[in-house]
Scaffold this active site. Structure first.
Site, PDB file in Angstrom:
ATOM      1  N   TYR A 193      36.024   9.676 -33.372  1.00 17.76           N
ATOM      2  CA  TYR A 193      35.994  10.696 -34.417  1.00 17.76           C
ATOM      3  C   TYR A 193      36.900  11.855 -34.017  1.00 17.76           C
ATOM      4  CZ  TYR A 193      33.690  13.854 -37.842  1.00 17.76           C
ATOM      5  OH  TYR A 193      33.399  14.721 -38.867  1.00 17.76           O
ATOM      6  N   SER A 194      38.180  11.556 -33.868  1.00 20.24           N
ATOM      7  CA  SER A 194      39.205  12.546 -33.543  1.00 20.24           C
ATOM      8  C   SER A 194      40.545  11.926 -33.924  1.00 20.24           C
ATOM      9  CB  SER A 194      39.168  12.926 -32.053  1.00 20.24           C
ATOM     10  OG  SER A 194      39.227  11.775 -31.225  1.00 20.24           O
ATOM     11  N   GLY A 202      31.752   7.120 -27.025  1.00 21.95           N
ATOM     12  CA  GLY A 202      32.087   6.411 -25.803  1.00 21.95           C
ATOM     13  C   GLY A 202      33.432   5.723 -25.747  1.00 21.95           C
ATOM     14  N   GLN A 223      24.573   9.868 -30.133  1.00 25.82           N
ATOM     15  CA  GLN A 223      25.706   9.465 -29.299  1.00 25.82           C
ATOM     16  C   GLN A 223      25.236   9.034 -27.921  1.00 25.82           C
ATOM     17  OE1 GLN A 223      28.383  12.827 -29.407  1.00 25.82           O
ATOM     18  NE2 GLN A 223      29.293  12.194 -31.340  1.00 25.82           N
ATOM     19  N   CYS A 266      40.556  18.860 -45.042  1.00 25.56           N
ATOM     20  CA  CYS A 266      41.199  18.839 -43.714  1.00 25.56           C
ATOM     21  C   CYS A 266      42.581  18.212 -43.784  1.00 25.56           C
ATOM     22  CB  CYS A 266      40.323  18.071 -42.734  1.00 25.56           C
ATOM     23  SG  CYS A 266      38.754  18.868 -42.339  1.00 25.56           S
TER      24      CYS A 266
END
Length: 386
Positions: free
Chosen positions: A151-152, A191, A213, A367
């Protein structure tokens, strides 16, 4: 009746006039509430946004509530667009010329700042804020993130998995960690970096404040990887290197110095920290830090983008040399577009209603437009302990 309607519409046409003057590049093809059409901007080449103003109230919400008001107008059906990314791109790339047209009024800013202050990231607040965003459920994120569950921003061209693996490999390279050494990862997500390091024989102590997470990473049973539900301020020991990928946006400006001092304290002399973070342009920073935007209000409580000059100065004060800066904001725009495509096709768990789905779709478009408009960027940098 028509004369009265024209009189009522007069102030809103003046708002449109201000927007017209402020759009130095690009244009808006607007359909107004009375059915007439108007081209706004068009003075120089740039993105073309198509917008229907269903109600004049949309403009009132924009000028009184800024990005929060503009979202609330969209959710209320006051305006529509076949591609809202273009309007967000336009607003961002013309941000200086537009000035305060789309900035919340002082009273609204003051009220929202007071609310935002209650969400600051002391230890208890950080845990609450992280839970509000990341503990929506692994089943939620699994539906629309790529197979790496990252998630980046991805890096470069290729499939989503290829761009993410390239980014993760680059972060590992920046740490300089070799097989048998150990990396502290501050904000481990689900992870994917830990898995990349583990495959290279590098150990990882992964930190998160998200129980979802933590449980996911623990279940992976990666060789050499430990995961802990621990605040970065509370970790002990020293490590050969540090990695932190888009976690510092959850720290908040008042804690940037603490975050960087923690990195310096955990690194061995000469150790390297690989950091990826989202920046906001210098020319909008003062307005941003004095207000509260749509994301802070509705998506990520307690969050803040990074003012790079301030952050770099604090790194220097912590004894960390700033090296090998690389920015790749348009790659993030492409990552966000991919996420939105996947989100649109996803079957979300039934606990998420239609309003939630609209909110998150808007967030992804908002975004993407910000990155395409150049007002925000994503950066990797290596910090070396002097």
């Amino acid at each position: 009746m028509h004369r009265r309607a024209r009189l009522l519409a007069g102030p809103f046409h003046r708002v449109l006039d201000r927007i017209d003057r402020g759009l130095l590049t690009g244009a808006i093809e607007a359909t107004l509430p009375d059915g007439t059409r108007r081209l706004i901007g068009g003075h120089a080449e740039g993105p073309l946004a198509v917008v229907t103003l269903v109600r004049w109230r949309a403009l009132w919400r924009l000028v009184s509530g800024g990005s929060i008001g503009w979202y609330e107008a969209w959710e209320a059906g006051d305006w529509t667009s076949p591609d809202p990314v273009q309007i967000f791109d336009l607003f961002m790339r013309n941000r200086l010329a537009l000035g305060n047209v789309a900035r919340a009024r002082p009273a609204a800013r003051l009220a929202m700042r007071a609310w935002h202050r209650l969400r600051r990231n002391h230890r208890r607040g950080a845990r609450r804020n992280i839970a509000a965003h990341y503990d929506l459920g692994n089943d939620f994120y699994r539906e629309w993130l790529d197979a790496t569950l990252t998630y980046s921003s991805g890096l470069g061209d290729g499939t989503p998995e290829e761009t993410q693996r390239r980014k993760l490999s680059r972060i590992l390279e920046r740490t300089g960690a070799r097989a048998g050494e150990r990396v502290l990862e501050i904000g481990c997500g689900w992870g994917s970096f830990a898995a990349t390091a583990s495959a290279a024989g590098v150990g990882v102590h992964a930190l998160t404040l998200s129980t979802e997470q933590r449980d996911h990473v623990a279940a992976l049973e990666l060789t050499g990887v430990t995961v802990a539900l621990t605040d970065y301020r509370d970790v002990a020991g020293t490590f050969d290197a540090v990695a932190s990928i888009e976690m510092v946006e959850a720290v908040g400006p008042e804690y940037w110095a603490t975050y960087l001092a923690t990195i310096a304290a955990r690194l061995k002399p000469g150790g390297r920290a690989a950091i990826q973070f989202i920046t906001i342009a210098d020319d909008v920073w003062d307005r941003y830090r004095r207000g509260v935007d749509f994301i802070q209000r509705y998506v990520f409580p307690g969050g803040s983008l990074i003012h790079e000059p301030t952050f770099r100065a604090l790194a220097h004060d912590a004894g960390l040399a700033w090296e090998d800066r690389a920015a790749f904001g348009l790659d993030y725009a492409d990552t966000l577009r991919d996420w939105r495509d996947r989100f649109d096709a996803a079957t979300l768990p039934p606990r998420f209603d239609a309003r939630f789905r609209r909110l998150w779709r808007y967030y992804l478009m908002y975004c993407e437009g910000g990155f395409r408009g150049g007002g925000i960027d994503v950066v990797q940098v290596t910090l070396v302990k002097r």
